[in-house]
Write an enzyme that holds these catalytic residues in place. Structure first.
Site, mmCIF file in Angstrom:
data_model
loop_
_atom_site.group_PDB
_atom_site.id
_atom_site.type_symbol
_atom_site.label_atom_id
_atom_site.label_comp_id
_atom_site.label_asym_id
_atom_site.label_seq_id
_atom_site.Cartn_x
_atom_site.Cartn_y
_atom_site.Cartn_z
ATOM 1 N N ASP A 103 -6.034 5.482 12.074
ATOM 2 C CA ASP A 103 -6.748 5.545 10.797
ATOM 3 C C ASP A 103 -6.869 4.144 10.228
ATOM 4 O OD1 ASP A 103 -3.828 5.802 10.490
ATOM 5 O OD2 ASP A 103 -4.224 5.833 8.338
ATOM 6 N N GLU A 160 -1.384 7.114 8.679
ATOM 7 C CA GLU A 160 -0.313 6.144 8.442
ATOM 8 C C GLU A 160 -0.536 5.390 7.144
ATOM 9 O OE1 GLU A 160 1.785 2.293 8.484
ATOM 10 O OE2 GLU A 160 -0.375 2.655 8.419
#
Length: 407
Positions: A103, A160
């Site tokens: 991400d 994350e």
């Protein structure tokens, strides 16, 4: 010194394929909370599958995960999310995990432009460069034909940046290992410890009145200046004796206010101010203790108005606890020696002031450290980039470390 088998693996590194993988990864705009998070995980599952790796690609149970008492938090909305784990080798507990988050924070540079050996764009540094290096290492092990005694695992995770959803879900699914290397950008250092961080929210009360009679009211903005002074004193106290792994930093545990909003009319004294910011968690400090220190500092402000009209403190978003590799764990010396054996000087060993998924693996009892291409100064930046030579070196380091830990 490297063995014949190790040299064979290093010789199988395909530089062009690694760069091509990185370009494809960066061109997927996998911003947190968007559908592209699922797209990039599908890409990783396909890439691992093409290497002959056993793949677990599953849809996360968001309802179950977010209701877990230990859920680390999430700062964006998601209707669905996906996990991806690849395992190369035989049965049993993996001897090593490579972790990489796929991400990225919001941005608009996804063209993966290359100039003079540097790739530019969102995610190049944080941390798709590391993910591409992991995939390159796995591909080299497969191509060399070496048979691993212990499995090697690859965990690609989402979320994350906003709390750790992907790593939390992966660990909750039962994926474990004897040790873990996270390919975060470390600028050549080996990082065995992360401080933590929390997002705080302050609601400061005032008393509204017309601006021409402001002495009848109480400005929430003016009261915030009192609070800001107390927060600066708290920051100074929490940085007076930093952990040795963080002693190289000017601020090991920063406290910063990131947003402030107050007032709804220029000629009205504002009766409410909202401030949000980032608060560092000391290495080894439980999150609950860190919160209490902050809340006590705010509650202890000597001000007549605030004593009778308390500031409301809340903790939105993700909770990044600290994490540290246990003293004496061989993963540190193994990684340092491997970096040297792939042609680099002995790396500096130091802690980092930011939170990462390291703390989730550490909390699960898995010794974990970070080593990866790129410099965190360029993560999330308008000029985010990574030197391709660093990505290719990381791939060689990972391949050699995997053979030594698993082969």
């Amino acid at each position: 010194m490297t063995s014949e088998a190790e040299r064979a693996v290093l010789g199988a590194i395909d530089d062009e394929r690694i760069v091509a993988d990185l370009r494809e990864l960066v061109q997927i705009p996998s911003i947190d909370g968007t559908a592209a998070e699922g797209v990039v995980q599908a890409w990783c599952a396909d890439r691992l599958g093409a290497l002959g790796v056993s793949v677990d690609h599953w849809r996360l149970d968001l309802e179950g995960l977010t209701s877990d008492p230990e859920f680390p938090g999430m700062e964006v909305e998601r209707d669905e999310a996906w996990g991806c784990v690849g395992v190369l080798g035989g049965d049993g507990t993996p001897g090593l995990i490579f972790n990489g988050h796929v991400d990225v924070v919001p941005g608009d540079a996804f063209d993966a432009r290359i100039e003079e050996g540097v790739m530019w764009g969102r995610g190049t540094c944080d941390m798709k460069g590391g993910v591409a290096a992991i995939l390159g290492a796995v591909a080299a092990i497969v191509a060399s034909g070496i048979q691993l005694r212990k499995p090697l695992a690859v965990h690609t995770v989402i979320g994350e940046e906003d709390g750790g959803l992907g790593a939390f879900a992966t660990l909750r699914r039962g994926h474990r290992g004897e040790a873990c290397l996270i390919a975060e950008p470390t600028a050549g250092a080996v990082i065995p410890a992360n401080a933590g961080s929390l997002t705080f929210r302050l609601e400061v009360p005032g008393l509204a009145t017309h601006g021409s009679t402001r002495s009848r009211g109480v400005s929430a903005i003016e009261k915030f200046t009192v609070i800001q002074s107390a927060l600066q004193k708290l920051e100074a106290a929490r940085n007076s004796d930093p952990h040795p792994l963080l002693a190289h930093l000017d601020l090991a545990n920063p406290l910063s206010v990131g947003t402030i909003s107050a007032g709804d009319w220029a000629s009205t004294v504002p009766d409410r101010l909202i401030a949000e910011g980032r608060y560092g968690v000391r290495l080894g400090e439980p999150v609950d203790e860190a919160r209490k220190a902050f809340e006590d500092a705010v509650a202890g402000i000597e001000d007549d108005w605030l004593r009778d009209h308390p500031v409301m403190v809340s903790w939105p978003g993700g909770a990044f606890a600290s994490g540290v590799l246990p003293d004496g764990d061989p993963l540190l010396t193994d990684t340092v020696q491997t970096v040297i054996d792939t042609g680099k000087p002995a790396p500096e060993v130091r802690g980092a002031p930011y939170g990462s998924d390291l703390r989730l693996y550490a909390a699960a009892g898995i010794p974990t450290l970070q080593y990866g291409p790129g410099d965190v100064r360029y993560a999330h930046a308008a000029d985010e980039h990574v030197a391709l030579a660093d990505v290719l070196h990381a791939a060689r380091t990972y391949a050699l470390l995997a053979v030594r830990r698993c082969g």
